[in-house]
Design a protein around this motif. Structure first.
Motif, PDB file in Angstrom:
ATOM      1  N   SER A   1       0.821  -1.214   0.000  1.00 23.65           N
ATOM      2  CA  SER A   1       0.000   0.000   0.000  1.00 23.65           C
ATOM      3  C   SER A   1       0.851   1.259   0.000  1.00 23.65           C
ATOM      4  CB  SER A   1      -0.886   0.013   1.252  1.00 23.65           C
ATOM      5  OG  SER A   1      -1.566   1.255   1.352  1.00 23.65           O
ATOM      6  N   GLY A   2       0.414   2.244  -0.750  1.00 23.72           N
ATOM      7  CA  GLY A   2       1.081   3.537  -0.775  1.00 23.72           C
ATOM      8  C   GLY A   2       0.996   4.275   0.543  1.00 23.72           C
ATOM      9  N   SER A   3       0.075   3.894   1.412  1.00 19.16           N
ATOM     10  CA  SER A   3      -0.039   4.558   2.712  1.00 19.16           C
ATOM     11  C   SER A   3       1.005   4.053   3.707  1.00 19.16           C
ATOM     12  CB  SER A   3      -1.443   4.375   3.289  1.00 19.16           C
ATOM     13  OG  SER A   3      -1.677   3.027   3.615  1.00 19.16           O
ATOM     14  N   PHE A   4       1.726   2.986   3.352  1.00 17.77           N
ATOM     15  CA  PHE A   4       2.818   2.486   4.191  1.00 17.77           C
ATOM     16  C   PHE A   4       4.053   3.315   3.880  1.00 17.77           C
ATOM     17  CE2 PHE A   4       6.476  -0.499   4.655  1.00 17.77           C
ATOM     18  CZ  PHE A   4       6.423  -0.637   6.035  1.00 17.77           C
ATOM     19  N   PHE A   5       4.440   4.162   4.830  1.00 19.57           N
ATOM     20  CA  PHE A   5       5.564   5.060   4.581  1.00 19.57           C
ATOM     21  C   PHE A   5       6.883   4.381   4.927  1.00 19.57           C
ATOM     22  CE2 PHE A   5       8.554   8.471   5.347  1.00 19.57           C
ATOM     23  CZ  PHE A   5       8.395   9.193   4.174  1.00 19.57           C
ATOM     24  N   HIS A   6       7.842   4.513   4.021  1.00 26.07           N
ATOM     25  CA  HIS A   6       9.172   3.938   4.214  1.00 26.07           C
ATOM     26  C   HIS A   6      10.188   4.781   3.455  1.00 26.07           C
ATOM     27  CE1 HIS A   6       9.033   2.206   0.142  1.00 26.07           C
ATOM     28  NE2 HIS A   6       7.766   1.966   0.416  1.00 26.07           N
ATOM     29  N   GLN A   7      11.453   4.502   3.698  1.00 27.40           N
ATOM     30  CA  GLN A   7      12.530   5.287   3.096  1.00 27.40           C
ATOM     31  C   GLN A   7      12.975   4.751   1.741  1.00 27.40           C
ATOM     32  OE1 GLN A   7      12.072   5.058   6.507  1.00 27.40           O
ATOM     33  NE2 GLN A   7      11.568   7.206   6.195  1.00 27.40           N
ATOM     34  N   GLY A   8      12.497   3.590   1.348  1.00 23.48           N
ATOM     35  CA  GLY A   8      12.853   3.056   0.040  1.00 23.48           C
ATOM     36  C   GLY A   8      12.848   1.545   0.027  1.00 23.48           C
ATOM     37  N   MET A   9      12.995   1.020  -1.183  1.00 26.02           N
ATOM     38  CA  MET A   9      12.975  -0.428  -1.406  1.00 26.02           C
ATOM     39  C   MET A   9      14.177  -0.820  -2.252  1.00 26.02           C
ATOM     40  SD  MET A   9       9.997  -2.720  -3.195  1.00 26.02           S
ATOM     41  CE  MET A   9      10.220  -4.480  -3.482  1.00 26.02           C
ATOM     42  N   ILE A  10      14.758  -1.960  -1.899  1.00 17.62           N
ATOM     43  CA  ILE A  10      15.865  -2.548  -2.645  1.00 17.62           C
ATOM     44  C   ILE A  10      15.410  -3.930  -3.106  1.00 17.62           C
ATOM     45  CG2 ILE A  10      18.272  -3.312  -2.557  1.00 17.62           C
ATOM     46  CD1 ILE A  10      18.414  -1.563   0.121  1.00 17.62           C
ATOM     47  N   VAL A  11      15.664  -4.258  -4.366  1.00 17.10           N
ATOM     48  CA  VAL A  11      15.461  -5.617  -4.852  1.00 17.10           C
ATOM     49  C   VAL A  11      16.847  -6.142  -5.195  1.00 17.10           C
ATOM     50  CG1 VAL A  11      14.291  -7.131  -6.488  1.00 17.10           C
ATOM     51  CG2 VAL A  11      13.203  -4.980  -5.780  1.00 17.10           C
ATOM     52  N   CYS A  12      17.364  -7.030  -4.340  1.00 15.94           N
ATOM     53  CA  CYS A  12      18.750  -7.500  -4.481  1.00 15.94           C
ATOM     54  C   CYS A  12      18.882  -8.905  -3.929  1.00 15.94           C
ATOM     55  CB  CYS A  12      19.694  -6.565  -3.749  1.00 15.94           C
ATOM     56  SG  CYS A  12      21.417  -7.116  -3.791  1.00 15.94           S
ATOM     57  N   PRO A  13      19.241  -9.855  -4.764  1.00 14.46           N
ATOM     58  CA  PRO A  13      19.420  -9.718  -6.198  1.00 14.46           C
ATOM     59  C   PRO A  13      18.068  -9.623  -6.908  1.00 14.46           C
ATOM     60  CG  PRO A  13      19.777 -11.995  -5.533  1.00 14.46           C
ATOM     61  CD  PRO A  13      19.561 -11.213  -4.278  1.00 14.46           C
ATOM     62  N   CYS A  14      18.096  -8.973  -8.044  1.00 15.09           N
ATOM     63  CA  CYS A  14      16.885  -8.783  -8.840  1.00 15.09           C
ATOM     64  C   CYS A  14      16.956  -9.673 -10.075  1.00 15.09           C
ATOM     65  CB  CYS A  14      16.747  -7.311  -9.238  1.00 15.09           C
ATOM     66  SG  CYS A  14      15.236  -6.948 -10.149  1.00 15.09           S
ATOM     67  N   SER A  15      16.098 -10.655 -10.136  1.00 16.43           N
ATOM     68  CA  SER A  15      16.062 -11.546 -11.306  1.00 16.43           C
ATOM     69  C   SER A  15      15.533 -10.783 -12.514  1.00 16.43           C
ATOM     70  CB  SER A  15      15.172 -12.753 -11.024  1.00 16.43           C
ATOM     71  OG  SER A  15      13.815 -12.340 -10.906  1.00 16.43           O
ATOM     72  N   MET A  16      15.823 -11.270 -13.680  1.00 11.36           N
ATOM     73  CA  MET A  16      15.314 -10.643 -14.903  1.00 11.36           C
ATOM     74  C   MET A  16      13.799 -10.778 -14.983  1.00 11.36           C
ATOM     75  SD  MET A  16      17.569  -9.015 -16.479  1.00 11.36           S
ATOM     76  CE  MET A  16      18.852  -8.682 -15.306  1.00 11.36           C
ATOM     77  N   ALA A  17      13.229 -11.843 -14.419  1.00 12.61           N
ATOM     78  CA  ALA A  17      11.768 -11.980 -14.397  1.00 12.61           C
ATOM     79  C   ALA A  17      11.154 -10.897 -13.511  1.00 12.61           C
ATOM     80  CB  ALA A  17      11.378 -13.369 -13.893  1.00 12.61           C
ATOM     81  N   SER A  18      11.759 -10.640 -12.350  1.00 20.68           N
ATOM     82  CA  SER A  18      11.246  -9.573 -11.480  1.00 20.68           C
ATOM     83  C   SER A  18      11.438  -8.215 -12.119  1.00 20.68           C
ATOM     84  CB  SER A  18      11.947  -9.615 -10.117  1.00 20.68           C
ATOM     85  OG  SER A  18      11.556 -10.765  -9.407  1.00 20.68           O
ATOM     86  N   LEU A  19      12.576  -7.994 -12.736  1.00 23.56           N
ATOM     87  CA  LEU A  19      12.817  -6.731 -13.435  1.00 23.56           C
ATOM     88  C   LEU A  19      11.753  -6.506 -14.505  1.00 23.56           C
ATOM     89  CD1 LEU A  19      14.672  -4.245 -14.087  1.00 23.56           C
ATOM     90  CD2 LEU A  19      15.757  -5.739 -15.761  1.00 23.56           C
TER      91      LEU A  19
END
Length: 185
Positions: free
Chosen positions: A72-90
């Motif tokens: 949800s966009g109402s969940f406030f956070h400082q950012g997200m990291i996708v690591c490692p990021c598969s090509m399917a997720s990308l």
């Protein structure tokens, strides 16, 4: 408390994700960890005994938990990291597919203009990979492939992992001293 979302997907490179967990927790962030089904398989292959590191996360979610706060966009956070990021997720992120929690949380970051760092771990790259990276970048994501520098004189694999981890944290504006910074010649 400041919050960070970290998603591990099914690409090789789990030592980066595990080091991120350690470093984020050292910085006293609340860590929301999302594990894709494929990430669990790769963790077993690349990081036996990883459970202790995963237990550092404050909250752990599977890819199927679409009711998690990060969806949800109402969940406030400082950012997200996708690591490692598969090509399917990308590909799913670049094309706005929200069919699991990793993709939905990333989509929320883009729509809310919050930092999203994608760490794709694949080589060589084909045209589809490159186009998806460009598309994700154009939507606001930072594409940060794990390409370590050598100017800091790494002496071990751990030094190389910490260099990339430090660069990822830099991209989120999180101070760290995980590697020697370039001071010029």
């Amino acid at each position: 408390m400041k919050k960070i979302i970290l998603a591990l997907t099914g690409a090789s490179g789990m030592p980066y994700g595990l080091e991120l967990i350690r470093q984020i927790k050292k910085q006293d962030f609340e860590l929301h960890l999302i594990l894709s089904d494929a990430a669990r398989m790769v963790l077993d292959l690349e990081a036996p005994g990883h459970e202790q590191v995963l237990s550092l996360a404050d909250h752990v979610f599977s890819q199927d938990q679409l009711g998690a706060p990060a969806s949800s966009g109402s969940f406030f956070h400082q950012g997200m990291i996708v690591c490692p990021c598969s090509m399917a997720s990308l590909a799913a992120i670049a094309n706005g597919l929200g069919n699991n929690l990793v993709h939905r949380a990333a989509d929320v970051c883009l729509k809310e203009k919050r930092p999203l760092i994608l760490v794709p771990r694949e080589t060589p790259l084909n045209r589809i990979h490159l186009e998806n990276m460009l598309k994700a970048h154009d939507c606001g994501a930072t594409i940060l492939p794990p390409c370590p520098g050598f100017y800091h004189g790494p002496q071990s694999m751990d030094d190389l992992i910490k260099h990339i981890t430090g660069r990822i944290l830099d991209a989120l504006g999180i101070e760290n001293n995980l590697f020697k910074r370039w001071e010029g010649v």
